[in-house]
Write an enzyme that holds these catalytic residues in place. Structure first.
Site, PDB file in Angstrom:
ATOM      1  N   ARG A  40       0.628  -1.273   0.074  1.00  0.00           N
ATOM      2  CA  ARG A  40      -0.146  -0.074   0.567  1.00  0.00           C
ATOM      3  C   ARG A  40       1.315   0.976   0.169  1.00  0.00           C
ATOM      4  NH1 ARG A  40      -2.518  -3.363   4.194  1.00  0.00           N
ATOM      5  NH2 ARG A  40      -4.639  -4.527   3.196  1.00  0.00           N
ATOM      6  N   LYS A  77      -2.300  -3.241   7.978  1.00  0.00           N
ATOM      7  CA  LYS A  77      -3.855  -2.805   8.136  1.00  0.00           C
ATOM      8  C   LYS A  77      -4.120  -3.252   9.569  1.00  0.00           C
ATOM      9  CE  LYS A  77      -6.988  -0.781   4.102  1.00  0.00           C
ATOM     10  NZ  LYS A  77      -7.536  -0.875   3.714  1.00  0.00           N
ATOM     11  N   HIS A 119      -3.068   3.336  -6.304  1.00  0.00           N
ATOM     12  CA  HIS A 119      -3.568   1.649  -5.709  1.00  0.00           C
ATOM     13  C   HIS A 119      -3.563   0.820  -6.124  1.00  0.00           C
ATOM     14  CE1 HIS A 119      -4.516   0.025  -2.063  1.00  0.00           C
ATOM     15  NE2 HIS A 119      -5.535  -0.646  -2.706  1.00  0.00           N
ATOM     16  N   ARG A 140      -0.843  -1.692  -7.259  1.00  0.00           N
ATOM     17  CA  ARG A 140      -0.782  -3.042  -5.773  1.00  0.00           C
ATOM     18  C   ARG A 140      -1.918  -4.022  -6.316  1.00  0.00           C
ATOM     19  NH1 ARG A 140      -1.102  -4.359  -0.461  1.00  0.00           N
ATOM     20  NH2 ARG A 140      -2.994  -5.243   0.548  1.00  0.00           N
ATOM     21  N   HIS A 152      -3.915  -9.073   3.608  1.00  0.00           N
ATOM     22  CA  HIS A 152      -5.142  -9.525   3.507  1.00  0.00           C
ATOM     23  C   HIS A 152      -5.663 -10.048   4.484  1.00  0.00           C
ATOM     24  CE1 HIS A 152      -5.880  -8.630  -0.840  1.00  0.00           C
ATOM     25  NE2 HIS A 152      -5.756  -7.147   0.146  1.00  0.00           N
ATOM     26  N   TYR A 171      -8.843 -10.029  -7.466  1.00  0.00           N
ATOM     27  CA  TYR A 171      -8.004 -10.156  -8.721  1.00  0.00           C
ATOM     28  C   TYR A 171      -8.043 -11.316  -9.469  1.00  0.00           C
ATOM     29  CZ  TYR A 171      -6.212  -6.211  -5.144  1.00  0.00           C
ATOM     30  OH  TYR A 171      -6.215  -5.458  -4.275  1.00  0.00           O
TER      31      TYR A 171
END
Length: 300
Positions: free
Chosen positions: A147, A171, A245, A248, A271, A280
């Site tokens: 990110r 995150k 983004h 990514r 994730h 994706y």
């Protein structure tokens, strides 16, 4: 307890206890501020009903807010009332039965290989800012799947494997290792030489540990890195605007199209839920044609 008091306490909780990112906390604050605008910040939190919240959602829709924006708003007050219920501030959670609004599913925007290469070459072809630094930024974003906030915050002390990988904080304050291929590693080494010279010219202060700095020797911000990408992909550069983004998205798409296991890609992207990674797994037209010609006996 008023809605304002509960919201302020909740924001402190998610920032200091749950250790959510600054961007996430800012997003919650923005949505809860809108909730207070609709209902009234001095409103007793026990007086807020399901009907009141539905009227707030209706106001968002009346303002022509996108479905994703409305759903983020719903998620914010849903989490707030869950917090209030768990602490006994309300006896009944008015947001419990409120569902998200329907939204169209958009595939993540990714770049083709020629698009990536053109953007990565742009700092050398058209030096708008700082060639070595900007080349390293583009190469490392594409190589690692970081990110933009993660790459911005990388420190020299975070590197491992002689510079071929680094540990980043993602995150939820989760740490993970990201990797840099040969091109990214070479671009990084070239930038580090320039970085050292610049810091020495700024008065010999070579103490900053943050990897990416501006031309004044100060750590670059997320906004600054966004500006760099915008300049090179804007009208002064490739004239094909790229969202940060997209690097990514492109990393994930490239890995999956080249046969990487989706769970490995999940780990590399950081994730928590594999369903996020599976967004994706769309197939590019070129990949579809390649597989057809390889697998079907009558394709030739």
């Amino acid at each position: 307890m008023t809605l304002k008091e509960c919201s302020e306490e909740f924001l402190v909780y998610i920032a200091s206890v749950r250790c959510l990112s600054e961007n996430t906390v800012t997003g919650y604050r923005k949505d809860l501020t809108q909730l207070m605008e609709f209902i009234g910040e001095e409103c007793d939190i026990t007086k807020i009903s399901k009907e009141s919240l539905l009227l707030c959602i209706g106001e968002q829709t009346r303002r022509h807010k996108a479905a994703a924006t409305v759903n983020r708003f719903i998620a914010a007050f849903r989490t707030l009332f869950s917090y209030a219920y768990q602490l006994g501030y309300v006896k009944k959670n008015p947001a419990l039965e409120i569902k998200n609004v329907k939204s169209k599913k958009h595939m993540p925007r990714f770049m083709t290989e020629p698009e990536v290469q053109k953007l990565m070459d742009e700092p050398k072809v058209n030096e708008l800012l700082w060639e070595k630094r900007d080349t390293a930024i583009f190469a490392m974003l594409y190589s690692s799947g970081c990110r933009i906030s993660e790459l911005t915050n990388i420190k020299l002390s975070d590197f491992a494997r002689n510079g071929h990988s680094a540990f980043v904080r993602g995150k939820g304050d989760k740490m993970r290792e990201v990797f840099f291929g040969d091109k990214a590693f070479s671009a990084l080494q070239e930038y580090l030489k320039d970085r050292k010279k610049l810091l020495e010219s700024c008065g010999g202060d070579n103490s900053t540990d943050r990897l990416f700095i501006n031309q004044h020797g100060q750590p670059i911000t997320v906004g600054g890195m966004r500006y760099i990408i915008t300049r090179y992909s804007g009208k002064d550069g490739t004239n094909h605007h790229v969202n940060p983004h997209a690097f990514r998205h492109t990393f994930a798409t490239t890995m999956l199209n080249n046969g990487a296991d989706v769970r490995i890609v999940q780990e590399l992207l950081g994730h928590s839920n594999i369903s996020t990674t599976q967004r994706y797994t769309h197939i590019t037209k070129e990949h579809l044609i390649d597989v057809y010609h390889t697998a079907h006996p009558h394709s030739k």
